[in-house]
Motif scaffolding. Structure first.
Motif: not given
Length: 134
Positions: A58-84
């Motif tokens: 979200l841009r502008g005042k009060g903006g920033g970043y947030r997860l778009n689903r619960p932390p339980e749905e973010y596998s470390v493998k998927a995150i690392i593969e996205r970046m690496e």
């Protein structure tokens, strides 16, 4: 296999945002200060996370970043593969690779397949939620 700075910073960024998920959108500059990471470098990392569908922005005042689903749905493998990219220990095991002409007589194939399975299984066991509990 070595995880790059981008991969490590992506994990730190996502964990920081996950910890503050109840506060709404989390400004990048705040995460950068808490994690002691350059804002410019973190912008590069976060751009890839947004592109990969791991964050809402979200841009502008009060903006920033947030997860778009619960932390339980973010596998470390998927995150690392996205970046690496693929985590296969050898090129012939990367997704989309054709059959290696030496596959039939390769004496080391089972070794690399085993290592690939160990890496995949290990990283798949963890989610952001698991890391938040530690």
């Amino acid at each position: 296999m070595m995880i790059s700075t981008k991969g490590r910073y992506a994990m730190r960024f996502l964990l920081d945002v996950a910890e503050r998920q109840g506060d709404g959108f989390v400004p990048l500059k705040d995460v950068a200060a808490r994690q002691e990471i350059s804002e410019k470098y973190l912008e590069i990392v976060v751009k890839e996370l947004v592109k990969g569908g791991l964050l809402d922005t979200l841009r502008g005042k009060g903006g920033g970043y947030r997860l778009n689903r619960p932390p339980e749905e973010y596998s470390v493998k998927a995150i690392i593969e996205r970046m690496e990219g693929p985590l296969a220990p050898v090129a012939c095991l990367e997704p989309g690779q054709g059959t290696c002409p030496r596959r039939g007589g390769c004496r080391t194939l089972s070794l690399w397949q085993g290592l690939d399975k160990v890496i995949s299984d290990y990283l798949s066991r963890f989610t952001l939620a698991d890391l938040l509990r530690e």
